[in-house]
Design an enzyme around this catalytic site. Structure first.
Site, PDB file in Angstrom:
ATOM      1  N   HIS A   6       0.832  -1.201   0.000  1.00 25.83           N
ATOM      2  CA  HIS A   6       0.000   0.000   0.000  1.00 25.83           C
ATOM      3  C   HIS A   6       0.872   1.260   0.000  1.00 25.83           C
ATOM      4  O   HIS A   6       1.613   1.500   0.946  1.00 25.83           O
ATOM      5  CB  HIS A   6      -0.891  -0.030   1.252  1.00 25.83           C
ATOM      6  CG  HIS A   6      -1.842   1.087   1.384  1.00 25.83           C
ATOM      7  ND1 HIS A   6      -1.798   1.983   2.433  1.00 25.83           N
ATOM      8  CD2 HIS A   6      -2.886   1.458   0.612  1.00 25.83           C
ATOM      9  CE1 HIS A   6      -2.784   2.847   2.315  1.00 25.83           C
ATOM     10  NE2 HIS A   6      -3.462   2.558   1.213  1.00 25.83           N
ATOM     11  N   ARG A   7       0.788   2.016  -1.094  1.00 26.23           N
ATOM     12  CA  ARG A   7       1.643   3.206  -1.288  1.00 26.23           C
ATOM     13  C   ARG A   7       3.124   2.815  -1.239  1.00 26.23           C
ATOM     14  O   ARG A   7       3.973   3.584  -0.783  1.00 26.23           O
ATOM     15  CB  ARG A   7       1.333   4.288  -0.258  1.00 26.23           C
ATOM     16  CG  ARG A   7      -0.134   4.667  -0.160  1.00 26.23           C
ATOM     17  CD  ARG A   7      -0.425   5.689   0.917  1.00 26.23           C
ATOM     18  NE  ARG A   7      -1.849   5.715   1.237  1.00 26.23           N
ATOM     19  CZ  ARG A   7      -2.397   6.401   2.227  1.00 26.23           C
ATOM     20  NH1 ARG A   7      -1.640   7.146   3.014  1.00 26.23           N
ATOM     21  NH2 ARG A   7      -3.694   6.364   2.448  1.00 26.23           N
ATOM     22  N   GLU A  33       0.211  -0.702  -4.723  1.00 25.84           N
ATOM     23  CA  GLU A  33      -0.857   0.291  -4.891  1.00 25.84           C
ATOM     24  C   GLU A  33      -0.245   1.668  -4.789  1.00 25.84           C
ATOM     25  O   GLU A  33       0.685   1.883  -4.002  1.00 25.84           O
ATOM     26  CB  GLU A  33      -1.917   0.084  -3.802  1.00 25.84           C
ATOM     27  CG  GLU A  33      -3.139   0.979  -3.897  1.00 25.84           C
ATOM     28  CD  GLU A  33      -3.034   2.279  -3.113  1.00 25.84           C
ATOM     29  OE1 GLU A  33      -3.957   3.121  -3.213  1.00 25.84           O
ATOM     30  OE2 GLU A  33      -2.010   2.473  -2.396  1.00 25.84           O
ATOM     31  N   ASP A  35      -1.174   6.204  -5.614  1.00 25.22           N
ATOM     32  CA  ASP A  35      -2.210   7.230  -5.778  1.00 25.22           C
ATOM     33  C   ASP A  35      -1.744   8.301  -6.751  1.00 25.22           C
ATOM     34  O   ASP A  35      -0.582   8.730  -6.703  1.00 25.22           O
ATOM     35  CB  ASP A  35      -2.509   7.886  -4.428  1.00 25.22           C
ATOM     36  CG  ASP A  35      -2.847   6.867  -3.353  1.00 25.22           C
ATOM     37  OD1 ASP A  35      -3.974   6.367  -3.365  1.00 25.22           O
ATOM     38  OD2 ASP A  35      -1.970   6.574  -2.504  1.00 25.22           O
ATOM     39  N   HIS A  48      -0.700  10.869  -2.156  1.00 24.08           N
ATOM     40  CA  HIS A  48      -2.026  10.473  -1.695  1.00 24.08           C
ATOM     41  C   HIS A  48      -2.977  11.650  -1.495  1.00 24.08           C
ATOM     42  O   HIS A  48      -4.103  11.647  -1.985  1.00 24.08           O
ATOM     43  CB  HIS A  48      -1.937   9.686  -0.385  1.00 24.08           C
ATOM     44  CG  HIS A  48      -3.270   9.258   0.140  1.00 24.08           C
ATOM     45  ND1 HIS A  48      -4.007  10.027   1.016  1.00 24.08           N
ATOM     46  CD2 HIS A  48      -4.016   8.149  -0.105  1.00 24.08           C
ATOM     47  CE1 HIS A  48      -5.145   9.419   1.277  1.00 24.08           C
ATOM     48  NE2 HIS A  48      -5.175   8.271   0.618  1.00 24.08           N
ATOM     49  N   GLU A 108      -4.585   4.153  -8.174  1.00 21.75           N
ATOM     50  CA  GLU A 108      -5.809   4.797  -7.688  1.00 21.75           C
ATOM     51  C   GLU A 108      -5.877   6.237  -8.196  1.00 21.75           C
ATOM     52  O   GLU A 108      -4.959   7.031  -7.960  1.00 21.75           O
ATOM     53  CB  GLU A 108      -5.881   4.786  -6.163  1.00 21.75           C
ATOM     54  CG  GLU A 108      -7.163   5.440  -5.650  1.00 21.75           C
ATOM     55  CD  GLU A 108      -7.272   5.505  -4.141  1.00 21.75           C
ATOM     56  OE1 GLU A 108      -8.041   6.356  -3.655  1.00 21.75           O
ATOM     57  OE2 GLU A 108      -6.596   4.714  -3.459  1.00 21.75           O
ATOM     58  N   LYS A 110      -7.179   9.757  -7.809  1.00 24.10           N
ATOM     59  CA  LYS A 110      -7.677  10.534  -6.673  1.00 24.10           C
ATOM     60  C   LYS A 110      -8.541  11.709  -7.149  1.00 24.10           C
ATOM     61  O   LYS A 110      -8.300  12.865  -6.798  1.00 24.10           O
ATOM     62  CB  LYS A 110      -6.503  11.022  -5.834  1.00 24.10           C
ATOM     63  CG  LYS A 110      -5.617   9.921  -5.272  1.00 24.10           C
ATOM     64  CD  LYS A 110      -6.356   9.039  -4.280  1.00 24.10           C
ATOM     65  CE  LYS A 110      -6.640   9.792  -2.994  1.00 24.10           C
ATOM     66  NZ  LYS A 110      -7.270   8.900  -1.974  1.00 24.10           N
ATOM     67  N   ASP A 228       0.486  -1.727   4.591  1.00 27.79           N
ATOM     68  CA  ASP A 228       1.683  -0.886   4.694  1.00 27.79           C
ATOM     69  C   ASP A 228       2.924  -1.712   5.028  1.00 27.79           C
ATOM     70  O   ASP A 228       4.043  -1.242   4.875  1.00 27.79           O
ATOM     71  CB  ASP A 228       1.491   0.166   5.794  1.00 27.79           C
ATOM     72  CG  ASP A 228       0.321   1.100   5.543  1.00 27.79           C
ATOM     73  OD1 ASP A 228      -0.035   1.308   4.370  1.00 27.79           O
ATOM     74  OD2 ASP A 228      -0.254   1.621   6.530  1.00 27.79           O
TER      75      ASP A 228
END
Length: 243
Positions: A6-7, A33, A35, A48, A108, A110, A228
């Site tokens: 995640h990120r 993943e 953003d 993000h 993703e 945003k 994370d």
């Protein structure tokens, strides 16, 4: 169950930076993943928040800043002095790290706060140019853009993001032609999760940082988790395989 960083490896590295994604690229996990926002001058950047305040030494909205202004900001020092000098990366820079790997790339969009006209097409143009379509998932809390992507690019995988318990969610996803449900992980354990599983719709849950939830989510039919700390779940998989 698949593991997505995640990120990037955002537990140990500054989120959404090349350092975090480089670390993830070296792990035996299924995906990452990230953003994406659009700058004032139309560049795709990986961060993000709508504001740069939390993860950089600057202030202001991404949409109001040019790429030259954004690239001057330090996006690493907040996580520790050893990350001083990390910058907000271009989307192309992050994707380049994974051109020679097999990782799935969850991008993703945003655009749920600011609409960012044209961003979806820009992202798709880059994904196509880099020949990453087969490994890309485009997700968003902006369900209008999920519907647009599913209509204009029916071959691309899409993920409909929600933090809420949804009623008749499978029917809603069919109206969007969305490929998968990306849900806040406790909601996957509710009736909504049972309905998604029964409908054969892939469920991916965020943000799962406690290994004790892994078995529950797997039993609920969750295909993948966003975490994370991907290292924790790699270790858990290794232990489970030995038992």
């Amino acid at each position: 169950m698949k593991i997505f960083a995640h990120r990037g490896c955002s537990g140990a590295y500054p989120e959404n930076t090349l350092a975090a994604f480089r670390a993830a690229s070296e792990l035996p996990i299924e995906g990452i993943e990230l953003d994406v926002h659009l700058t004032k001058d139309g560049e795709l950047v990986v961060i993000h928040d709508e504001l740069v305040d939390r993860t950089t030494d600057g202030t202001g909205f991404v949409k109001d800043m040019t790429i030259d202004q954004l690239r001057l900001l330090d996006a690493g020092s907040w996580k520790g002095s050893r990350f001083e000098g990390e910058r907000i990366p271009f989307l192309s820079e992050v994707l380049e790290l994974f051109t020679e790997t097999q990782h799935i790339l969850n991008i993703e969009l945003k655009s749920d706060i600011f609409p960012y006209p044209g961003m979806a097409d820009k992202v798709m143009a880059l994904v196509q140019f880099m020949e990453l379509e087969e490994r890309a998932i485009l997700s968003s809390f902006d369900h209008e853009v999920v519907r647009y992507l599913s209509s204009e690019y029916p071959h691309i995988q899409t993920g409909c993001l929600t933090m809420e318990v949804m009623v008749d969610f499978p029917d809603y996803l069919k109206k969007l032609s969305a490929s998968a449900a990306h849900v806040l992980f406790p909601t996957a354990l509710r009736q909504m999760g049972q309905e998604l599983k029964a409908a054969g719709i892939p469920i991916r849950a965020f943000t799962v940082n406690d290994e004790s939830y892994a078995d529950l989510l797997a039993q609920a039919g969750v295909e993948a988790i966003f975490t994370d700390y991907p290292e924790r779940f790699i270790q858990q998989k290794s232990v489970s395989s030995l038992e």
